[in-house]
Scaffold this motif. Structure first.
Motif, PDB file in Angstrom:
ATOM      1  N   MET A   1       2.839   9.168  10.743  1.00 54.24           N
ATOM      2  CA  MET A   1       1.770   8.263  11.092  1.00 54.24           C
ATOM      3  C   MET A   1       1.253   8.606  12.486  1.00 54.24           C
ATOM      4  O   MET A   1       2.053   8.876  13.376  1.00 54.24           O
ATOM      5  CB  MET A   1       2.279   6.822  11.123  1.00 54.24           C
ATOM      6  N   PRO A   2      -0.026   8.512  12.661  1.00 54.80           N
ATOM      7  CA  PRO A   2      -0.559   8.830  13.990  1.00 54.80           C
ATOM      8  C   PRO A   2      -0.250   7.737  15.005  1.00 54.80           C
ATOM      9  O   PRO A   2      -0.177   7.996  16.186  1.00 54.80           O
ATOM     10  CB  PRO A   2      -2.058   8.959  13.743  1.00 54.80           C
ATOM     11  N   PHE A   3      -0.076   6.532  14.550  1.00 54.06           N
ATOM     12  CA  PHE A   3       0.205   5.419  15.448  1.00 54.06           C
ATOM     13  C   PHE A   3       1.320   4.576  14.866  1.00 54.06           C
ATOM     14  O   PHE A   3       1.303   4.245  13.689  1.00 54.06           O
ATOM     15  CB  PHE A   3      -1.039   4.534  15.640  1.00 54.06           C
ATOM     16  N   THR A   4       2.263   4.210  15.700  1.00 59.29           N
ATOM     17  CA  THR A   4       3.388   3.394  15.270  1.00 59.29           C
ATOM     18  C   THR A   4       2.961   2.113  14.549  1.00 59.29           C
ATOM     19  O   THR A   4       3.618   1.721  13.593  1.00 59.29           O
ATOM     20  CB  THR A   4       4.296   3.088  16.483  1.00 59.29           C
ATOM     21  N   PRO A   5       1.868   1.429  14.938  1.00 63.13           N
ATOM     22  CA  PRO A   5       1.507   0.180  14.231  1.00 63.13           C
ATOM     23  C   PRO A   5       1.314   0.330  12.729  1.00 63.13           C
ATOM     24  O   PRO A   5       1.520  -0.621  11.990  1.00 63.13           O
ATOM     25  CB  PRO A   5       0.216  -0.253  14.916  1.00 63.13           C
ATOM     26  N   HIS A   7       3.241   1.715  10.754  1.00 64.37           N
ATOM     27  CA  HIS A   7       4.558   1.501  10.152  1.00 64.37           C
ATOM     28  C   HIS A   7       4.869   0.013   9.978  1.00 64.37           C
ATOM     29  O   HIS A   7       5.763  -0.342   9.222  1.00 64.37           O
ATOM     30  CB  HIS A   7       5.649   2.141  11.014  1.00 64.37           C
ATOM     31  N   MET A   8       4.158  -0.831  10.696  1.00 67.18           N
ATOM     32  CA  MET A   8       4.434  -2.265  10.638  1.00 67.18           C
ATOM     33  C   MET A   8       3.949  -2.905   9.335  1.00 67.18           C
ATOM     34  O   MET A   8       4.459  -3.946   8.943  1.00 67.18           O
ATOM     35  CB  MET A   8       3.810  -2.980  11.843  1.00 67.18           C
TER      36      MET A   8
END
Length: 171
Positions: A1-5, A7-8
């Motif tokens: 994923m390019p951004f951790t969010p 994954h949320m």
């Protein structure tokens, strides 16, 4: 994923289903810790972008660290935010560890699908059989839509619980 969010999203579904048996804060902390190694590589320009931290072995070690630190960070954060004024909310150790392991293992799974440099089963093999399982666009949509579904589930269950409590109180 390019951004951790991203994954949320799936984590919100897990939170809706497991409720108090899952800590979204510990999960989120595990996401941040997972991406420290790639961040260092991006800043320094040296190393393997998705290296050891993005293997299941590395994720296991990160999960242990994230559970041990995330439990206390989450409890203190809840206190600072005013949700835990009398320190009544405690995150059980088993919840911290479950949340951290779900966090790190799901992180490796999702990143394995879209990043060609992830070697999830290292040191046993450097191949990534999950790469391209679904398109990156579909993976992003899955994460975003799961956040919406999880939010609806979470608040829907809360509403049903409150409705049942009010109904029982009126009987």
């Amino acid at each position: 994923m390019p951004f951790t969010p991203f994954h949320m999203g799936p984590a919100i579904v897990v939170k809706a289903l497991l409720r108090g048996s899952f800590s979204l804060m510990v999960f989120g902390w595990a996401q941040v810790v997972m991406d420290i190694q790639p961040l260092i590589v991006m800043i320094s320009g040296e190393g393997h972008l998705h290296g050891f931290s993005h293997t299941y072995l590395g994720a296991s070690l990160i999960a242990i660290f994230s559970a041990l630190t995330g439990k206390y960070l989450s409890e203190v954060s809840l206190f600072i935010l005013g949700f835990n004024a009398h320190w009544k909310i405690k995150i059980y150790w088993w919840v911290a560890f479950l949340s951290a392991f779900i966090g790190t293992f799901s992180h490796v799974l999702l990143d394995s699908i879209m990043h060609s440099d992830v070697e999830p089963f290292f040191p046993m093999t450097t191949s990534n059989v999950l790469l391209g399982l679904i398109s990156t666009q579909a993976l992003h949509q899955l994460c975003l839509y799961s956040a919406l579904v999880g939010g609806v589930l979470y608040f829907g269950v809360n509403w049903v619980q409150k409705f049942n409590i009010q109904r029982k109180g009126g009987e």
